[in-house]
Design an enzyme around this catalytic site. Structure first.
Site, short mmCIF file in Angstrom:
data_model
loop_
_atom_site.label_atom_id
_atom_site.label_comp_id
_atom_site.label_asym_id
_atom_site.label_seq_id
_atom_site.Cartn_x
_atom_site.Cartn_y
_atom_site.Cartn_z
N SER A 1 0.83 -1.21 0.00
CA SER A 1 0.00 0.00 0.00
C SER A 1 0.86 1.26 0.00
CB SER A 1 -0.91 0.02 1.25
OG SER A 1 -1.81 -1.05 1.22
N HIS B 1 -3.90 -1.70 -4.40
CA HIS B 1 -2.83 -2.61 -4.76
C HIS B 1 -2.91 -2.87 -6.25
CE1 HIS B 1 -1.26 -4.09 -0.80
NE2 HIS B 1 -2.37 -3.49 -0.42
N ARG C 1 -0.09 -8.19 -3.81
CA ARG C 1 0.22 -9.37 -3.01
C ARG C 1 -1.08 -9.99 -2.52
NH1 ARG C 1 2.89 -5.76 1.05
NH2 ARG C 1 4.64 -7.22 1.20
N THR C 2 -1.01 -11.26 -2.17
CA THR C 2 -2.11 -11.93 -1.50
C THR C 2 -1.92 -11.74 0.00
OG1 THR C 2 -2.41 -13.59 -3.23
CG2 THR C 2 -3.21 -14.16 -1.03
N HIS C 3 -2.96 -11.31 0.69
CA HIS C 3 -2.88 -11.10 2.13
C HIS C 3 -3.42 -12.32 2.88
CE1 HIS C 3 -2.50 -6.93 0.77
NE2 HIS C 3 -1.96 -6.67 1.95
N GLU D 1 -6.45 -3.00 14.19
CA GLU D 1 -6.18 -3.35 15.57
C GLU D 1 -6.96 -2.45 16.52
OE1 GLU D 1 -3.81 -2.12 13.42
OE2 GLU D 1 -3.27 -4.08 12.61
N ASN E 1 -0.66 6.00 8.81
CA ASN E 1 -1.57 6.56 9.82
C ASN E 1 -1.03 6.23 11.20
OD1 ASN E 1 -2.77 3.78 8.68
ND2 ASN E 1 -3.12 3.85 10.88
#
Length: 266
Positions: free
Chosen positions: A33, A65, A86-88, A187, A229
């Site tokens: 990102s 992405h 990418r694959t997360h 989170e 952030n």
């Protein structure tokens, strides 16, 4: 198609080597990102493919992405493969698809891997748009891409030599410990505080599994996070993906120049 991840990676490497007429690469980069704009300044284009057309890969599902695989000749004469997506892990496909790009790069000949990501920052001195070298990581996914009794030393998961080279480009680059959560939810403030207590400086949802697979394959790893952030509870606003994308957009020119200058040293 084989389900063995090693065989699948070799199949993918053979496919891209033939499709791009690039028999071997030296370096691989995964652009997360905020980093995709950096691909345009890395060197001479040797060709590109849609990632979704390569065996074992899927089209990126996350906004912001890219979905291309680029072959580039860098200013230093090295051949680099650039994955703009990418694959997360939170996509629910397991660890092997997450690290398929890393294994493909290794099978294609790479000896060096540059992993980038966008993340939340715990250090209030790191404003959105700050790039941070990853010194170490904490993997909180509860998973690994390793199979069976495969004991890989991660004492130096992120190469000191490569970080030293990065510091020749920008001596002021800070370093930190990256903590990967499973996601896709951001989170909680309590989880961020926990990450800080454990020694973390950055929180995100990628990178650690790829690093483990890279070290298994013998690749030297340089990790760079973009603080997009303040992590939850560290700032005054709620978290949202649009904020992440905007921070990457604003930092784009600096990141592109930094990445280009670092790749020249590799």
């Amino acid at each position: 198609m084989s389900e063995d991840p090693t065989i699948l990676a070799r199949t993918a490497a053979e496919h891209v080597a033939k499709a791009l007429s690039v028999p071997r690469i030296d370096i691989a980069l995964v652009l997360g990102s905020g980093w995709s704009s950096g691909a345009d300044d890395l060197g001479e284009s040797l060709g590109e493919l849609e990632l979704g057309d390569v065996p074992g890969f899927s089209k990126p599902v996350v906004s912001g992405h890219g979905g291309r695989l680029l072959a580039i000749r860098t200013a230093s004469g090295k051949v680099a493969a650039v994955f703009t997506g990418r694959t997360h892990y939170y996509e629910g496909r397991g660890a092997d698809p997450v690290v398929h790009g890393v294994r493909t790069a290794a099978a294609w000949g790479a000896s060096t891997l540059v992993l980038t990501n966008g993340c939340g920052g715990l250090n209030p001195a790191w404003a959105p748009g700050t790039p941070v070298l990853i010194r170490d990581h904490i993997n909180l996914t509860g998973d690994t891409p390793l199979h069976g009794a495969t004991f890989i030393d991660l004492t130096e998961a992120y190469s000191q030599r490569l970080r030293d080279l990065a510091h020749t480009v920008d001596p002021d680059l800070p370093e930190g410990v990256y903590v990967q959560f499973r996601g896709p939810q951001y989170e909680t403030p309590a989880e961020v505080r926990m990450a800080g207590i454990l020694g973390g400086d950055l929180v995100g949802m990628s990178t650690t599994l790829e690093t483990i697979a890279a070290r298994e394959a013998g690749l030297e790893v340089l990790g760079i996070s973009l603080v997009t952030n303040a992590a939850a509870g560290m700032g005054d606003s709620d978290l949202n993906h649009a904020e992440v994308l905007e921070a990457g957009k604003q930092a784009g020119p600096r990141l592109a120049a930094l990445l280009s200058d670092i790749v020249k040293t590799l």
